[in-house]
Enzyme design. Structure first.
Site, short mmCIF file in Angstrom:
data_model
loop_
_atom_site.label_atom_id
_atom_site.label_comp_id
_atom_site.label_asym_id
_atom_site.label_seq_id
_atom_site.Cartn_x
_atom_site.Cartn_y
_atom_site.Cartn_z
N LYS A 14 0.82 -1.22 0.00
CA LYS A 14 0.00 0.00 0.00
C LYS A 14 0.85 1.27 0.00
O LYS A 14 0.57 2.21 -0.74
CB LYS A 14 -0.94 0.00 1.21
CG LYS A 14 -1.71 1.30 1.37
CD LYS A 14 -2.77 1.19 2.45
CE LYS A 14 -2.20 0.97 3.83
NZ LYS A 14 -1.77 2.19 4.51
N ARG A 89 -10.83 4.67 9.96
CA ARG A 89 -10.57 3.35 10.55
C ARG A 89 -11.83 2.80 11.23
O ARG A 89 -11.84 1.65 11.61
CB ARG A 89 -9.48 3.44 11.63
CG ARG A 89 -8.08 3.67 11.12
CD ARG A 89 -7.35 2.35 10.99
NE ARG A 89 -6.08 2.23 11.66
CZ ARG A 89 -4.94 2.84 11.34
NH1 ARG A 89 -4.90 3.73 10.40
NH2 ARG A 89 -3.84 2.57 11.98
N ARG A 128 11.11 -11.23 5.62
CA ARG A 128 11.89 -9.99 5.66
C ARG A 128 13.08 -10.13 6.61
O ARG A 128 12.97 -10.67 7.69
CB ARG A 128 11.02 -8.82 6.12
CG ARG A 128 9.96 -8.46 5.14
CD ARG A 128 9.63 -6.99 5.18
NE ARG A 128 9.06 -6.58 6.44
CZ ARG A 128 8.17 -5.58 6.54
NH1 ARG A 128 7.78 -4.92 5.47
NH2 ARG A 128 7.70 -5.23 7.72
N ARG A 161 13.18 -8.66 12.42
CA ARG A 161 12.60 -7.73 13.40
C ARG A 161 11.49 -8.42 14.18
O ARG A 161 10.79 -9.26 13.65
CB ARG A 161 12.00 -6.51 12.67
CG ARG A 161 13.04 -5.51 12.23
CD ARG A 161 12.46 -4.46 11.30
NE ARG A 161 11.03 -4.27 11.48
CZ ARG A 161 10.30 -3.47 10.72
NH1 ARG A 161 10.86 -2.80 9.74
NH2 ARG A 161 9.01 -3.34 10.92
N ARG A 172 -1.39 -8.76 13.90
CA ARG A 172 -1.56 -7.50 13.14
C ARG A 172 -2.61 -7.68 12.05
O ARG A 172 -3.43 -6.78 11.81
CB ARG A 172 -0.23 -7.05 12.52
CG ARG A 172 0.67 -6.29 13.49
CD ARG A 172 2.10 -6.22 13.00
NE ARG A 172 2.26 -5.43 11.78
CZ ARG A 172 3.33 -5.52 10.99
NH1 ARG A 172 4.31 -6.35 11.26
NH2 ARG A 172 3.42 -4.77 9.91
P1 AMP Z 1 -0.65 3.68 11.09
O1 AMP Z 1 0.70 4.15 10.72
O2 AMP Z 1 -1.71 4.09 10.10
O3 AMP Z 1 -0.71 2.20 11.39
O4 AMP Z 1 -1.04 4.42 12.47
C1 AMP Z 1 -0.25 4.28 13.62
C2 AMP Z 1 -1.08 4.52 14.88
O5 AMP Z 1 -1.67 5.84 14.86
C3 AMP Z 1 -2.28 3.59 15.05
O6 AMP Z 1 -1.89 2.37 15.64
C4 AMP Z 1 -3.19 4.42 15.94
O7 AMP Z 1 -2.73 4.42 17.27
C5 AMP Z 1 -3.00 5.81 15.39
N1 AMP Z 1 -3.94 6.10 14.28
C6 AMP Z 1 -3.64 6.32 12.97
N2 AMP Z 1 -4.73 6.55 12.22
C7 AMP Z 1 -5.78 6.47 13.09
C8 AMP Z 1 -7.20 6.59 12.93
N3 AMP Z 1 -7.76 6.83 11.74
N4 AMP Z 1 -7.97 6.43 14.03
C9 AMP Z 1 -7.43 6.19 15.25
N5 AMP Z 1 -6.12 6.05 15.46
C10 AMP Z 1 -5.28 6.19 14.40
#
Ligand code: AMP
Length: 216
Positions: A14, A89, A128, A161, A172
């Site tokens: 992505k 989300r 990886r 990792r 995940r």
């Molecule tokens: P990501 O890099 O998109 O996986 O985001 C990392 C972290 O940021 C997530 O695990 C959440 O803690 C927070 N986060 C990012 N986007 C959102 C969202 N749309 N709603 C709530 N928390 C978010």
């Protein structure tokens, strides 16, 4: 004008596809995760609030991320379109996004969902390896080092990792499916969700995405 939501599990490519879309269409990628990580680095009030949630891998309260997105979408670089990455989300976030866009007389054209089955993702992600010394990345199947567990560039030792271990990846992926399904369903009901096959070469996957953007 192209307002997109891009979703795809870890390992789906992505991030790579989002960058290619940014370059081709000259529209910004808006990642709530990136915005929050930046805030944590700066130590801003938002960053202080976000840190605990992020360390636990928990979602921030809807109203916090909705506020961030509302501010971001008002910036002039979004006028020609944008790619949302990591937002919405939750269904509440999707509904709030709809209300924000309504006020701006805009709408989401497509949610593009990069689909790959979990077995393939496990193969990609558990293969990886990373160099301890210089940080260069390898893959035991797709991009192996010349000598097993040794970095081509600096001869450093390659390791796996913690977040690339099988159990962690499985959890995940589970969280991803649980969170994403209701959001995808929300856009399916609006007939704006499009699934594409994430298998194949980077350019092939990109072609599938641009076909949707250009032909629907
Ligand atoms: P990501 O890099 O998109 O996986 O985001 C990392 C972290 O940021 C997530 O695990 C959440 O803690 C927070 N986060 C990012 N986007 C959102 C969202 N749309 N709603 C709530 N928390 C978010």
């Amino acid at each position: 004008m192209m307002n997109l939501i891009l979703v795809g599990p870890p390992g789906s490519g992505k991030g790579t596809q989002a960058k290619m879309l940014v370059d081709k269409y000259n529209i910004p990628q808006i990642s709530t995760g990136d915005i929050l990580r930046e805030a944590v680095k700066e130590g801003s009030p938002l960053g202080k609030q976000a840190k605990d949630f992020m360390d636990k891998g928990a979602l921030l309260p809807d109203e916090v991320v909705i506020g961030i997105i509302e501010e971001r979408l008002k910036k002039p670089d979004c006028k020609g379109g944008f790619i949302l990455d990591g937002f919405p989300r939750t269904v509440a976030q999707a509904e709030a996004l709809g209300a924000i866009l309504d006020k701006m007389d805009l709408k989401i054209e497509y949610l593009i969902n990069i689909e790959i089955d979990d077995e393939e993702l496990l193969k990609r992600l558990t293969g990886r390896r990373t160099c301890r010394k210089c940080g260069k990345g390898y893959h035991v199947v797709f991009d192996p080092p010349k000598n097993k567990d040794v970095c081509n560039k600096c001869k450093g030792e390659l390791y796996q990792r913690d977040d690339d271990k099988e159990d962690t990846i499985k959890s995940r992926l589970k969280v991803y499916h649980q969170q994403t399904a209701p959001v995808v369903e929300f856009y399916q009901k609006k007939n704006t969700s499009r699934a594409i096959n994430g298998l194949g070469k980077i350019d092939e996957v990109f072609q599938r995405i641009t076909d949707i953007i250009e032909r629907g």
